[in-house]
Each structure stands twice: as C-alpha cells, then as structure tokens.
Design an enzyme around this catalytic site. Structure first.
Site, PDB file in Angstrom:
ATOM      1  N   TYR A 262       9.935 -35.592 -18.147  1.00  0.00           N
ATOM      2  CA  TYR A 262       8.726 -34.877 -18.224  1.00  0.00           C
ATOM      3  C   TYR A 262       8.666 -35.640 -17.089  1.00  0.00           C
ATOM      4  CZ  TYR A 262       7.883 -40.360 -17.998  1.00  0.00           C
ATOM      5  OH  TYR A 262       8.145 -41.572 -17.647  1.00  0.00           O
TER       6      TYR A 262
ATOM      7  N   GLY B 105      -8.700  -7.049   4.900  1.00  0.00           N
ATOM      8  CA  GLY B 105      -8.928  -6.843   5.927  1.00  0.00           C
ATOM      9  C   GLY B 105      -8.653  -8.153   7.485  1.00  0.00           C
TER      10      GLY B 105
ATOM     11  N   HIS C 283     -16.445  -8.283   2.339  1.00  0.00           N
ATOM     12  CA  HIS C 283     -14.814  -9.256   2.552  1.00  0.00           C
ATOM     13  C   HIS C 283     -14.983 -11.059   2.059  1.00  0.00           C
ATOM     14  CE1 HIS C 283     -13.246 -11.685   6.049  1.00  0.00           C
ATOM     15  NE2 HIS C 283     -12.535 -11.278   5.575  1.00  0.00           N
TER      16      HIS C 283
ATOM     17  N   ARG D  81       2.784 -50.466 -16.107  1.00  0.00           N
ATOM     18  CA  ARG D  81       3.574 -50.548 -14.547  1.00  0.00           C
ATOM     19  C   ARG D  81       2.702 -51.778 -14.575  1.00  0.00           C
ATOM     20  NH1 ARG D  81       3.396 -48.278  -9.056  1.00  0.00           N
ATOM     21  NH2 ARG D  81       1.551 -48.555  -8.845  1.00  0.00           N
TER      22      ARG D  81
ATOM     23  N   CYS E  29       6.779 -40.103 -11.371  1.00  0.00           N
ATOM     24  CA  CYS E  29       5.524 -40.169 -11.443  1.00  0.00           C
ATOM     25  C   CYS E  29       4.496 -40.267 -10.689  1.00  0.00           C
ATOM     26  CB  CYS E  29       5.347 -41.658 -12.863  1.00  0.00           C
ATOM     27  SG  CYS E  29       5.620 -42.818 -11.275  1.00  0.00           S
TER      28      CYS E  29
ATOM     29  N   GLU F  80      12.612 -46.251  -6.875  1.00  0.00           N
ATOM     30  CA  GLU F  80      12.297 -45.667  -5.284  1.00  0.00           C
ATOM     31  C   GLU F  80      12.238 -46.094  -3.922  1.00  0.00           C
ATOM     32  OE1 GLU F  80       7.204 -46.926  -6.943  1.00  0.00           O
ATOM     33  OE2 GLU F  80       8.084 -48.319  -7.821  1.00  0.00           O
TER      34      GLU F  80
ATOM     35  N   ARG G  15      -3.157   3.555   8.410  1.00  0.00           N
ATOM     36  CA  ARG G  15      -4.131   1.802   8.271  1.00  0.00           C
ATOM     37  C   ARG G  15      -2.598   0.991   7.745  1.00  0.00           C
ATOM     38  NH1 ARG G  15      -8.238   2.415   3.970  1.00  0.00           N
ATOM     39  NH2 ARG G  15      -9.132   4.145   4.223  1.00  0.00           N
TER      40      ARG G  15
ATOM     41  N   MET H  14      -5.215  -7.209   8.817  1.00  0.00           N
ATOM     42  CA  MET H  14      -4.747  -6.873  10.050  1.00  0.00           C
ATOM     43  C   MET H  14      -6.034  -5.461  10.291  1.00  0.00           C
ATOM     44  SD  MET H  14      -0.468  -6.404   8.919  1.00  0.00           S
ATOM     45  CE  MET H  14      -0.854  -6.455   7.183  1.00  0.00           C
TER      46      MET H  14
ATOM     47  N   LYS I 194       0.714  -1.463   0.090  1.00  0.00           N
ATOM     48  CA  LYS I 194       0.189   0.090  -0.345  1.00  0.00           C
ATOM     49  C   LYS I 194       0.588   1.440  -0.360  1.00  0.00           C
ATOM     50  CE  LYS I 194      -3.586   0.311   2.345  1.00  0.00           C
ATOM     51  NZ  LYS I 194      -4.716  -0.093   3.144  1.00  0.00           N
TER      52      LYS I 194
ATOM     53  N   ARG J  34      -4.136  -2.024  -5.928  1.00  0.00           N
ATOM     54  CA  ARG J  34      -3.127  -2.478  -5.721  1.00  0.00           C
ATOM     55  C   ARG J  34      -3.803  -3.145  -6.693  1.00  0.00           C
ATOM     56  NH1 ARG J  34      -5.743  -4.329   0.100  1.00  0.00           N
ATOM     57  NH2 ARG J  34      -7.717  -4.763  -0.666  1.00  0.00           N
TER      58      ARG J  34
ATOM     59  N   GLY K 280       9.625 -42.615  -9.326  1.00  0.00           N
ATOM     60  CA  GLY K 280       8.410 -43.069  -8.128  1.00  0.00           C
ATOM     61  C   GLY K 280       9.242 -42.434  -6.454  1.00  0.00           C
ATOM     62  N   THR K 281       8.433 -41.186  -6.616  1.00  0.00           N
ATOM     63  CA  THR K 281       9.004 -40.176  -5.454  1.00  0.00           C
ATOM     64  C   THR K 281       7.774 -40.430  -4.388  1.00  0.00           C
ATOM     65  OG1 THR K 281       7.872 -38.268  -6.557  1.00  0.00           O
ATOM     66  CG2 THR K 281      10.554 -38.707  -6.354  1.00  0.00           C
ATOM     67  N   ASN K 282       6.278 -40.905  -4.895  1.00  0.00           N
ATOM     68  CA  ASN K 282       6.080 -41.446  -3.459  1.00  0.00           C
ATOM     69  C   ASN K 282       6.950 -42.527  -2.806  1.00  0.00           C
ATOM     70  OD1 ASN K 282       3.834 -39.671  -4.631  1.00  0.00           O
ATOM     71  ND2 ASN K 282       2.834 -41.684  -5.987  1.00  0.00           N
ATOM     72  N   ASP K 283       7.322 -43.213  -3.477  1.00  0.00           N
ATOM     73  CA  ASP K 283       7.594 -44.720  -2.410  1.00  0.00           C
ATOM     74  C   ASP K 283       9.429 -43.983  -2.188  1.00  0.00           C
ATOM     75  OD1 ASP K 283       6.609 -46.730  -1.327  1.00  0.00           O
ATOM     76  OD2 ASP K 283       6.201 -46.977  -3.836  1.00  0.00           O
TER      77      ASP K 283
ATOM     78  N   SER L 228      11.926 -43.881 -14.380  1.00  0.00           N
ATOM     79  CA  SER L 228      10.587 -43.346 -13.550  1.00  0.00           C
ATOM     80  C   SER L 228      10.605 -43.301 -11.775  1.00  0.00           C
ATOM     81  CB  SER L 228       9.677 -44.179 -14.333  1.00  0.00           C
ATOM     82  OG  SER L 228       8.189 -42.979 -13.919  1.00  0.00           O
TER      83      SER L 228
END
Ligand code: PEP
Ligand code: MG
Length: 891
Positions: A856, A101, A452, A614, A836, A749, A92, A103, A22, A336, A770-773, A768
């Site tokens: 990818y 809104g 708001h 897979r 993946c 993985e 302000r 603060m 602001k 803004r 497997g970033t979950n595991d 590939s």
C-alpha cells in the site's frame, strides 16, 4: 539524404514526434478528406538540424522547402510573389506537445507592394487586401524583426482618432495604404532595415524565427511547468491562407467538441464574423457563441457540426478545432486534443466509456492524477449571503481569494512573499504567463472563453474569469472601477471561476465533494489497482475525511500532533520538565486519556480498516519554547522583576531547553531513541492505544490496529520496544478483560534499517517506509536546509532531475526501499509493506511502489483520490508493458 519536409498528404496522425502535433493532425485531416488548406510541414528534425548548424537553415533543408513550395503552388494554382495570382501562406509553429500561444506565428506571408495590388483586384476588395498587408507587416516585424507591436498599435490608434473612427472595420482602403507607409517607416527606424519585399526572404526569415521561438522565455517557462523536454524542437507548418476577413460572409472561430470547463457533451466555442484567427484567441474583440452561427450561416454550421463529430470519433477524444469561413466556404485549420479542467477530464472520460468510444482502462489513463487536485479544493460556501460586484465569463472553475494586482511582474513579486494575489488585466498575452502561474486566479475584462488567459488557466487548474466588461481597468492608476466602486491594488477580492462572480472581500469556503462521475471513475480505478491506498491522518476529522475520499485505512497517525493542541502542550511540557519520576508519571497520566480519546475517534472512523499508529517521533525540545525567545524573556525579567516567580520558572525552562538543545536534531535524540531513554512515554502511548481498542471493541467496532516504532536503525532497538509494547498489552488485557489482535511493525527510514531489513523482519509484523526521512538520511540532506538553500539550484542546473522530497529518487532511495522489501520477505514471505512518506501521494513514486510490490501507499487525505487513480494507472501500464514483452518473446 534525410527527409526534412513533408507535404500534408505524405504524413499521418501517428507522426507526432516528427511533424509535431499540429502537423500530424493536419496530415491526418487531409488523409481523411476534410477541407484543410493545403501545405507542408518542416519537421522537428529540421529544427534540431537548425540548432546544430548554429541557428541556420542548411542548404539541404532550404532545397526541400523550395521543392515543397512548388508542389504547393502547383496544387493551389497560385505562386508566391506572383502579382496577378499570389500565393499567401501562414507559417506556424507546432511542437510534439501542444504549447498554446507560447511560440510564434506569421500570417499572410507573401504580401508586398505588388501582390497586394493583385489581391485587391482578384478579390475585388482593396480594403481587405490592404488590411491583410498591414497585418502582415505588423506580425512579421514583431516576430521576425523584433519591432515591438506597440509602435504599430500606436500609429493605428492615432489614425483612427484623427479620422474619428470607432473601430477598424470603418477604415477605408486608402486609410490602410497610409498606415502601410507609416508601418514601413516604423520598421526602418526600429529594425534598422527596410521591410523585406521578397517573399522568399520573408519565408526563410519567418521559418528561422519560428524555430528561434522554441527557445523564447515564455516557451521555456511553459516547458518547465509542463515537464516538456527541451530537446524535442518544434516543427513549422506552411499552409496556404484562407481568409476570414473577406466580408460578412466570412469569419473565423475556435470550438471544443465538448465543454472544456464542465465536460458537458455539447459543442462549445465562439467565432467572429469578418476577422482573422488571431482576433479570436488574442481576446481583443469579444466573440459570439458558436450556436448563433446556426442562424447566421446554417449550412456552414451544419457542416462544421458534422466535422466536429467526425473528428471526435476519429481521435476518440474531445477536440479543440480552429476553423475559417471564406466567402461561405468552411475550412478546418487545426484540430488537437482539447485542454480541459479536471472536472471536464473526468466527465469526458466517463461519458466516452458510456458512449462505447473508449474502454474503462483507456478512460483511467486519460485523467492526469495531479489534475485531480483541482477538484479537491475548497469552494465558496453557497449558504453565505454575498453580493457580487461584477460577473464575467466562467472561464476556469475554482474559487480564490487574494489581493488585486495589475501586472504579471507584480503578481510574481508579491507571490514570492507568500502573498495570495488575483491578477487583473484587460486581456493577457503569452508574456503574462509568469503572472498567471504566480496568481491564485486571473480576471480579464476582455476576451472569451477560448482567450489566452482562459486556456492557460484551465490548463493549470487555476480559477479564471474572462470578458468581465463591467470592469473599467486603469493599469497606470493600478485600480479598476465598477460603476462607482473603485478597487485599488492591494484590495481583497474573492472570485468564483465556476459562476464568473467577483466579490469584494474574503468569503468563507467549504470542503469539496466528489461528483458522481468522479466516484464512478474511482470505482473503476479500485477494480484495477493492486496497491492499497491509506491516508496519513492524526485526528478523527481527518480520518473521516480520508474515509470519505476512499482511504482503505490509516497508514500513519503521527501521535505527536495530538500533543500540539493548546490545552495539551502545558501537560506535555510538565512531562518534559518533571524533576522526579512521580512528577513525570503524573503528567503522563493526564496525557493518557487525551490520547486515548483521539485513538477512539480514529478507530471509530476507520471501523473495519487498519490503523497504523506511530509512537512519538520528534525530539522533545520541539514541545518547548524557542531558545532565543526564552533568552530574551529571561533577560528582560532579570532587569525588571529579578525576584519574581515567573523568572524562576523561565530560568528552569531555559535550563531544560539548553539541556535538550541539539547540534543536529534531525539526526539526534528522536524516534525510538526517545523510547529507549524515556520508556515511560512509549508505555503511556501503548496503553492509550490498547485502552482505546478495548473500549471500541466493547462498542462493537472492528478495530485493526498496527503499532509502529519510528526511526529504527538496529534490530535491537525494535526488539526492546516490541517487548515494552507487549508488556503494556498484557497489562491492559488483564485490566479490561478484553481480547484483541494487533501488529507491531517499524518504519524504515534510515539506510541501515533498509540494508539489515532481514534482521529487522524477525521482530516486525510489517514495514512502513518513511521516505521523508529516508531521503534525508540517504542523501545526507536536511530537508529544510536543502530546500531553502541549494536544492532549487541543483534542479535548475539539472544536477538532480527533480526534488527528491517530492518525487522519490528511484535510483538511490528507491533502491534502498526495494532492498528492504526483498530482504524482509526472505524472512517473512508475506511481510506487509507500505510507504508513508509524502511520496505516497505522488504519481511517479506510486508507479514505483507498484513495480516493487509494496502492499500500500499512504498519503494525505486530499491526495487519496489521486493515489487511487495513480495506482490503477500503474497497474494498467505494467500489464501493457508485460503483454508487449510477451508478444516480443513470441515473435
Ligand atoms: C517519513 O519520514 O517519511 C515519515 C513519514 O515520517 P515524518 O515525516 O513524520 O518524519
Ligand atoms: Mg520520519
């Protein structure tokens, strides 16, 4: 001596970090000659100094404020506390990132028993002067002295009733005088002190209170939600007051230079005649649309339109502008970058390119990929007959169904129990933010499109309807009435935030489609991105959806999902329970055509594009009934039908379930470990894939299959599975006489695979991740246990910056991915690599994947558009950083 205070003509738009958004914009508007009431900004550094000093203004800061005040007095020719010509100011907050809104603000500061008289004389309007004074007492007491606004409202209501007035403008100066006396009594009683008459004391107390409000509950919640760091602090702006409540030639309003809901390039906003700014945003009176100002004050309207055009061109983006008209004179109080829905963000970005205001790359960076989620949600099916119960203002698009609740706390409580709720309130205040977050959608009976609730809902991408005056809300009775219809807490309603309609009950929804602007933006993204974007899809429908969203192939087809179908699960169970290899072969031969049919559908949907399939990953017990439930059934049968066939069958099942039971299934008998011990399952799957390839090839479909072996930890596992797949290939080629190409690769993985990726690359055509595991195995967390038990606490206590299952842990898991890619490419320089895990659809993780040179990312179909945009942003940002460093080297 450090400088903590800046007059408006000392700053500029670049100094956001120091002056807050602001403050920087007020300085910039002053610099370009717009009619901004003069003032000064106390910097964010002063806020941090305030906290460092144990929440106290240092004498250095105080001195600089006093100096700035005298400059302000000189410029305006008025003096703070001067009874004959008083200076009145607003105080302000203004943080670096807009926190609408969240603060506190104090208006009309400088009023006391003397200055009110001066103002009355000077304006020849005692009614206005006393009204302004009582507003000041109320606001100051609320913000600074922490006296609940309720007490003041209550008194006001009592006086109004006693006098028989319907609304505030009927109040006379004398009435306001009485109210002021009453207000002072309230302050004495609840604040345990008198109302401070000294304007300097008022000012310093207000500044401290605004600094304090940086750490109030709602600001903290909002920052957490928007990922705004807590150390930034807020600036404070002290600005000379202009008054919109000086009569019918005065007014105040808020306008967006384009429609923040749809993006249409048309001035959009509202105003109230004879009112102060807070009246518009608080949603207490429903304001007039901005176009009618053209009739009421044609010259002011034209000047305002010109200013809006100028500001939009200057900032090269849609602006959210607050203005006040004081006795026919226009003042700009704030500008803004306007908050907008995803739909609007896309349309505005695309049209700004077409209007030659910004470049395509700037447009791509303007849209937050996460926001796109809003557009990929389902909407109400127009073909269904529906009778709306009521219609309000379409404040934020999207459709939602849920049970009605009447308080933010109830919304939060029920949402925790997985209940979908719709929050209904007469109006919302910033204290309701937790309810808006928890609810599917919000409805208010009062307030306009800039109230708001509307601003917050649009920012969050949640549906919202405002100003639905047909709703007669009874908060105590927890119900609302529309004519004769009563809707009680717990009743189900559906709302459409794009039309403003409220409908009783649940209404069917349909799948989303991408708008023309959205498609265009995504084609620009495709020109820019280096990363491919594929989808995780397990059936032909999802594959088609992914294709329509622009996926460049399938990065993960989890074949086990094909087994879960109600018709197939008995055959899968037969396969698992088989006592002899003949029985097992029989079950497998029934499964093969089922899988083949699915693969054919997927290959067809992805004609010409790669499809990664897979082989089976989860442990076999996942296909069998739950052990505890089975135990109960067996016990019951032993008592009621001890000789039955059913008992025998169930006992056999239980034995098998017990046999397959594991201490730690996540690290147990799954992935390629299953293929090693049950090669016949993998052979069946490989054959189903190859038959599908052969059939599709014969139909002229261009199939690009990639077979993927899960959970490999040692190269020898991959080597064996590869041989097995090749044997199946040869068999099918021989049988069908069809020739085809395909790849065999692996998922990476577990950490060992990443660390020995050079060895593994010898046997793999692609990796590939497997970033979950890989996240589970790197941290040693089981995801379900971690997320259910301790992860939230870790994140809240900042032990971890984020949930590593949602956003890739770049330092740990990411380093393993990077190592895997590097090692793999030492053996095969062009080795194809992708990701993946769920991270493939998250923007920060996508940026990381771009940086380490993956080919990818693959994510759920609904996240494909997001990933296309995020991949383009990663590429643009990377190029920008590189050109900056090249410039630095040249220097
Ligand atoms: C992974 O582990 O990242 C993965 C994609 O496999 P799943 O989620 O099926 O275990
Ligand atoms: Mg996995």
């Amino acid at each position: 001596m450090s400088k903590f205070v800046y007059m408006f003509d000392e700053g500029n738009g670049q100094k956001r970090e120091l002056l807050g958004g602001k403050g920087a914009n007020l300085a910039e508007m002053t610099r370009i000659g717009l009619p901004v009431p003069y003032g000064f900004t106390i910097s964010t550094e002063a806020c941090n100094a305030y906290y460092d000093a144990g929440k106290a203004l240092t004498s250095e800061v105080e001195l600089q404020i006093l100096k700035a005040l005298s400059q302000l007095e000189e410029k305006t020719g008025k003096k703070l506390g001067d009874a004959s010509n008083p200076l009145l100011v607003s105080v302000r907050s203004g943080a670096v990132h807009s926190m609408p809104g969240m603060m506190d603000t104090v208006l009309n500061l400088g009023m006391n028993d003397q200055t009110v008289e001066g103002l009355a004389k000077l304006t020849n309007n005692p009614r206005f002067a006393y009204d302004s004074y009582r507003r000041f007492i109320q606001m100051f007491s609320d913000v600074v002295l922490k006296v609940d606004a309720f007490y003041f409202e209550q008194l006001l209501e009592e006086v109004r009733e006693e006098k028989g007035y319907a609304s505030d403008p009927e109040m006379l100066a004398e009435d306001w005088k009485d109210i002021i006396e009453g207000y002072k009594e309230i302050v004495k009683k609840h604040a345990k002190r008198g109302f401070p008459e000294d304007p300097y004391e008022q000012m310093f107390l207000s500044i401290s209170a605004v600094f304090d409000s940086w750490n109030n509950q709602r600001a903290i919640v909002y920052r957490r939600l928007q990922k705004i760091p807590g150390h930034l602090g807020t600036a404070v702006n002290i600005q000379s007051m202009v008054f919109g409540n000086m009569g019918s030639d005065s007014g105040t309003g808020v306008a967006f230079t384009r429609n923040p809901s749809t993006g249409e390039a048309k001035l959009y906003g509202e105003y109230l005649i004879n009112a102060q700014g807070e009246d518009v945003v608080a949603g207490i009176r429903t304001p007039q649309p901005i176009v009618t100002l053209a009739n009421e004050m044609p010259e002011v309207y034209q000047q305002f339109v010109d200013t809006c055009n100028l500001l939009e061109k200057h900032y090269k983006d849609m602006q959210d502008i607050e203005f006040t008209v004081e006795r026919g004179e226009l003042f700009i109080l704030q500008t803004r970058t306007g908050k907008r829905t995803a739909q609007a963000a896309i349309r505005i970005a695309v049209e700004l390119v077409q209007e030659k205001i910004i470049s395509k790359n700037e447009a791509l960076l303007r849209v937050d990929p996460e926001q796109l989620n809003q557009l990929l949600h389902r909407r109400i099916d127009d073909s269904v007959e529906k009778t709306p119960l009521a219609k309000g203002l379409p404040a934020s698009p999207g459709a939602a169904t849920g049970i009605v609740v009447f308080s933010a706390d109830d919304a939060e409580r029920l949402a925790k129990d997985e209940e979908r709720v719709i929050l209904v309130r007469p109006e919302t205040t910033p204290d309701d933010i937790h309810g808006i977050v928890a609810a599917q959608a919000t409805i208010t009976s009062r307030g306009g499109m800039t109230s708001h609730a509307a601003v917050v809902a649009r920012g969050m991408g949640k549906a919202c309807i405002c100003g639905c005056e047909a709703l007669n809300i009874d908060l105590k009775g927890k119900q609302f009435k529309v004519g004769e219809v009563i809707v009680r807490e717990g009743d189900v309603v559906t709302i459409d935030g794009s039309t403003g309609e409220i409908i009783l009950g649940e209404i069917p929804m349909i799948e989303p489609e991408l708008s023309d602007e959205f498609q265009l933006l995504l084609t620009w993204a495709d020109e820019e991105r280096k990363l491919g974007v594929r989808a995780n899809a397990d059936n032909p429908e999802d594959a088609k959806k992914a294709f329509n969203f622009g996926a460049g192939g399938i990065g993960l087809c989890r074949t086990e999902h094909m087994f879960m179908d109600a018709n197939r699960i008995p055959v899968v169970q037969d396969m698992i329970l088989a006592e002899s290899s003949r029985e097992r072969e029989e079950a497998l031969s029934k499964l093969l055509p089922m899988q083949q049919e699915d693969f054919e559908g997927i290959f067809e949907a992805m004609d010409g594009l790669p499809v990664t399939v897979r082989l089976l990953d989860p442990p076999l017990h996942e296909f069998l009934p739950d052990k505890e439930e089975l135990l109960i059934e067996v016990t019951k049968l032993q008592l009621t039908a001890p000789d039955s066939e059913e008992l025998k069958e169930k006992e056999l099942l239980l034995r098998k379930v017990r046999h397959l039971d594991e201490f730690n299934p996540m690290l147990g008998h799954r992935g390629c470990r299953l293929g090693m011990t049950h090669p016949e399952i993998y052979v069946m799957q490989a054959k189903a894939i190859f038959y599908a390839i052969a059939t599709m090839k014969q139909k002229g479909i261009d199939v690009k299959p990639e077979i993927m072996i899960p959970l490999v930890g040692h190269v020898n596992e991959l080597k064996e599975m590869r041989e097995l797949v090749i044997k199946a290939e040869q068999l099918v080629k021989h049988e069908t006489g069809v020739e085809f190409d395909y790849l065999i690769g692996t998922m990476i993985e577990v950490p060992r695979a990443a660390l020995t990726a050079d060895q593994i690359a010898e046997e793999a055509d692609f990796f590939s991740f497997g970033t979950n595991d890989l996240t589970q195995t790197t941290f040693g967390y089981s995801r379900d246990d971690a997320e259910g038990k301790f992860l939230q606490m870790y994140i809240e206590n900042k032990l971890l910056p984020e949930n590593p299952f949602a956003s890739l842990d770049q330092e740990g898991v990411g380093r393993l991915v990077e190592t895997g890619v590097k090692l793999g490419r030492t053996i095969k320089p062009g080795l194809k690599t992708g990701i993946c895990g769920e991270h493939g659809g998250e923007k920060q993780s996508i940026q990381f994947c771009h940086e380490i040179g993956l080919d990818y990312v693959s994510c759920s179909p609904y996240r494909v558009p997001l990933a296309r945009l995020a991949a383009a942003q990663a590429s643009i940002k990377n190029d920008l950083t590189q050109s900056v460093s090249a410039l630095q080297v040249q220097k």
